[in-house]
Write a protein that holds these residues in place. Structure first.
Motif, PDB file in Angstrom:
ATOM      1  N   ASP A   1      -1.511   4.632  -3.763  1.00  0.00           N
ATOM      2  CA  ASP A   1      -2.881   4.237  -3.414  1.00  0.00           C
ATOM      3  C   ASP A   1      -3.590   5.346  -2.637  1.00  0.00           C
ATOM      4  OD1 ASP A   1      -2.814   1.328  -4.286  1.00  0.00           O
ATOM      5  OD2 ASP A   1      -1.097   1.404  -2.931  1.00  0.00           O
TER       6      ASP A   1
ATOM      7  N   LYS B   1      -9.174   0.785 -10.110  1.00  0.00           N
ATOM      8  CA  LYS B   1      -8.270   0.777  -8.965  1.00  0.00           C
ATOM      9  C   LYS B   1      -8.894   1.583  -7.823  1.00  0.00           C
ATOM     10  CE  LYS B   1      -4.034   0.376 -11.686  1.00  0.00           C
ATOM     11  NZ  LYS B   1      -2.716   0.996 -12.008  1.00  0.00           N
ATOM     12  N   THR B   2      -8.649   1.141  -6.606  1.00  0.00           N
ATOM     13  CA  THR B   2      -9.140   1.855  -5.423  1.00  0.00           C
ATOM     14  C   THR B   2      -8.050   2.800  -4.933  1.00  0.00           C
ATOM     15  OG1 THR B   2     -10.522  -0.029  -4.802  1.00  0.00           O
ATOM     16  CG2 THR B   2     -10.060   1.612  -3.105  1.00  0.00           C
ATOM     17  N   LYS B   3      -8.307   4.092  -5.062  1.00  0.00           N
ATOM     18  CA  LYS B   3      -7.349   5.100  -4.639  1.00  0.00           C
ATOM     19  C   LYS B   3      -8.096   6.199  -3.906  1.00  0.00           C
ATOM     20  CE  LYS B   3      -4.275   4.427  -8.641  1.00  0.00           C
ATOM     21  NZ  LYS B   3      -2.907   4.395  -8.101  1.00  0.00           N
ATOM     22  N   TYR B   4      -7.382   6.917  -3.030  1.00  0.00           N
ATOM     23  CA  TYR B   4      -8.012   7.978  -2.254  1.00  0.00           C
ATOM     24  C   TYR B   4      -7.102   9.206  -2.179  1.00  0.00           C
ATOM     25  CZ  TYR B   4     -11.048   4.197  -0.628  1.00  0.00           C
ATOM     26  OH  TYR B   4     -11.929   3.135  -0.575  1.00  0.00           O
TER      27      TYR B   4
ATOM     28  N   ASP C   1       3.043   4.069  -8.306  1.00  0.00           N
ATOM     29  CA  ASP C   1       1.581   3.961  -8.342  1.00  0.00           C
ATOM     30  C   ASP C   1       1.041   4.077  -6.913  1.00  0.00           C
ATOM     31  OD1 ASP C   1      -0.935   3.633  -9.387  1.00  0.00           O
ATOM     32  OD2 ASP C   1      -0.813   1.455  -9.525  1.00  0.00           O
TER      33      ASP C   1
ATOM     34  N   THR D   1       0.870  -1.176   0.000  1.00  0.00           N
ATOM     35  CA  THR D   1       0.000   0.000   0.000  1.00  0.00           C
ATOM     36  C   THR D   1       0.905   1.224   0.000  1.00  0.00           C
ATOM     37  OG1 THR D   1      -1.767  -1.122   1.213  1.00  0.00           O
ATOM     38  CG2 THR D   1      -1.771   1.284   1.254  1.00  0.00           C
TER      39      THR D   1
ATOM     40  N   LEU E   1      -2.149  10.274 -10.259  1.00  0.00           N
ATOM     41  CA  LEU E   1      -2.833   9.068  -9.768  1.00  0.00           C
ATOM     42  C   LEU E   1      -3.476   8.303 -10.913  1.00  0.00           C
ATOM     43  CD1 LEU E   1      -4.682  10.094  -6.480  1.00  0.00           C
ATOM     44  CD2 LEU E   1      -2.810   8.486  -6.712  1.00  0.00           C
TER      45      LEU E   1
ATOM     46  N   THR F   1      -8.069  15.027  -9.981  1.00  0.00           N
ATOM     47  CA  THR F   1      -8.148  13.576  -9.839  1.00  0.00           C
ATOM     48  C   THR F   1      -9.598  13.104  -9.886  1.00  0.00           C
ATOM     49  OG1 THR F   1      -7.684  11.714  -8.345  1.00  0.00           O
ATOM     50  CG2 THR F   1      -8.146  13.844  -7.314  1.00  0.00           C
TER      51      THR F   1
ATOM     52  N   TYR G   1     -10.546  10.394  -8.326  1.00  0.00           N
ATOM     53  CA  TYR G   1     -10.739   9.524  -7.169  1.00  0.00           C
ATOM     54  C   TYR G   1     -11.390  10.262  -6.000  1.00  0.00           C
ATOM     55  CZ  TYR G   1      -7.826   6.335  -9.793  1.00  0.00           C
ATOM     56  OH  TYR G   1      -7.333   5.514 -10.786  1.00  0.00           O
TER      57      TYR G   1
END
Length: 494
Positions: free
Chosen positions: A194, A232-235, A192, A104, A226, A252, A254
């Motif tokens: 997360d 993909k799960t990103k925050y 990359d 992560t 990002l 972004t 996200y």
């Protein structure tokens, strides 16, 4: 890895000489070269890797990556490309088998607070029984083990080596500070992330970025890079109190989680009570309200801590468990750190070297200080001088100031003092070009109940002097030495 496989990733390239059949490593440092290493001849701000090609070849490199060509010995090849930084990031990813994909990845950017937030996340991750790594101003850590790091965010080949080392030790969470220099110079190409976090944007590094707008948009690269893959799960975690957050939210696709000191944020505190020993507050979250007991001092450290809490929450941890772990945390090294509570004076160190950071620390200390506030501050050499007068004005919020220097490098020390002195708003100050003696002056001046605040270096273990030679220096140890001697502490040895 087969060299042919690597170079097949590039559409535009020129090959000179004979490339080796296999390569195993990549570096920009000729001292790290061995058989099978690609040597990247990058032109930097102070040195040119092109000048070290012969040294790299002597150490065993048979493949040079550069944007220029030159004659080479037989059996050595040169791959000429338009952008060696991007290509070295690409090659490092393949050579190390995309190491960050198994972790992560958390990136923290902002003018102030990067080290504190990143260290908090690292410590909380370990408390959550995760194997964790941290990379930033305080070095490179894998769990409790610390390794040296030359930059806040290392250049790209070193950065990917760090990822690879962390993966070998089964690291699950990798938290790193992401500087604006690194973003502009492409050091984070290929990473990359997360979770990415923004702390704040205040004046700094204008010697490099020239304008605040350039500086702000450079920070924004962390959010725009990002990507767009919503599978993909990103925050993104943004500071609700900083106007740049609105800009970054547009960069972004996200989900954005906000934090701040008022109820307009997703996470915010109320009922704040503090001292130099720590702070308590009620944390309001989407999952309800929680009572937090924190060892950290000041409103800005509440915001830093909330960043770290949100990061753990986004990784799936129960907030009750995260907040319970906070009770066991310690102050971040060199960040608003009280050195010895047994002394009759308060000795505090902090890395504050921007107007915003210096003012926040002074404002934080003030309510808890019964006596005089004595600040030692020095302008950093070879940096953005436009903030020097403002730093003097802010230092003047103290009762007494000792103006000195901080990493003067090749700059004239008296000039560094003079430009800060122009901003002073009272006459309760003195000047001293020797930083160690400046600390002694402050401690000699202090009386029981007073606070001596050493600003700018934290626990940085050196002073950068002429010709960029790093001489050993520790504000904290020097201050404790003088204070123990003054107050005849048992066991003190002169």
């Amino acid at each position: 890895m087969k060299t042919e496989q690597l170079i097949s990733l590039l559409k535009i390239k020129e090959i000179y000489g004979t490339l080796p059949e296999d390569v195993f490593d990549i570096t920009i440092d000729s001292r790290e070269v061995s058989e099978g290493t690609i040597f990247v001849a990058l032109k930097g701000a102070t040195t040119d890797g092109f000048d070290y090609i012969d040294q790299a070849i002597e150490k065993g490199s048979k493949m040079i990556l550069s944007d220029r060509n030159r004659e080479l010995p037989e059996g050595v090849g040169l791959l000429k490309v338009k952008d060696p930084v991007k290509v070295s990031a690409l090659f490092a990813e393949y050579l190390y088998d995309f190491p960050h994909e198994s972790m992560t990845m958390v990136g923290v950017t902002g003018t102030n607070g990067k080290t504190t937030v990143s260290t908090m996340i690292h410590n909380l991750s370990m408390s959550m029984n995760k194997k964790s790594a941290y990379l930033g101003t305080n070095g490179f850590m894998i769990n409790e083990d610390t390794y040296p790091s030359l930059n806040t965010t290392p250049e790209t080949t070193r950065l990917h080596k760090n990822f690879n080392e962390a993966v070998k030790k089964e690291t699950e969470v990798f938290t790193m500070e992401v500087s604006s220099h690194a973003l502009k110079l492409g050091r984070t190409f290929g990473v990359d992330f997360d979770i990415v976090i923004f702390t704040n944007l205040t004046q700094d590094h204008l010697d490099f970025h020239e304008t605040m707008e350039n500086y702000g948009f450079t920070k924004g690269l962390l959010f725009s890079q990002l990507g767009q893959d919503l599978k993909k799960t990103k925050y993104v975690i943004l500071n609700n109190s900083d106007p740049w957050s609105k800009e970054y939210a547009t960069m972004t696709p996200y989900e954005v989680i906000s934090y701040g000191l008022d109820e307009s944020a997703d996470f915010y505190p109320t009922n704040i009570k503090g001292s130099l020993e720590g702070t308590t507050f009620t944390l309001h979250t989407p999952d309800g309200e929680f009572y937090v007991e924190s060892p950290f001092v000041g409103d800005y450290n509440i915001e830093n801590l909330i960043c770290a809490i949100i990061s753990e929450w986004l990784q799936g941890y129960d907030l009750n468990d995260v907040i319970e772990a906070i009770k066991q945390m310690k102050a971040v090294s060199g960040r608003l750190e009280v050195l010895d509570n047994e002394l009759p004076i308060h000795l505090i160190i902090d890395f504050a070297h921007t107007p915003d950071a210096l003012e926040k620390v002074i404002q934080t200390i003030r309510p808890f200080n019964d006596g005089k506030l004595i600040t030692v501050y020095g302008m950093t050499g070879e940096r953005d001088y436009s903030k020097a007068e403002e730093m003097g004005r802010i230092a003047s919020l103290s009762d007494y100031v000792v103006i000195t220097v901080d990493n003067p490098g090749n700059d004239d020390k008296n000039m560094l003092i003079d430009i800060v002195e122009k901003g002073m708003t009272h006459d309760n100050y003195t000047t001293e070009i020797d930083r160690e003696q400046a600390i002694k002056i402050a401690i000699d001046y202090a009386e029981p109940g007073d606070t001596v605040f050493l600003a700018g270096k934290g626990r940085e273990p050196y002073q950068i002097m002429e010709n960029h030679i790093k001489e050993p220096h520790r504000d904290d140890l020097i201050a404790l030495n003088f204070a123990y001697k003054k107050y005849n502490f048992p066991g003190y040895e002169n």
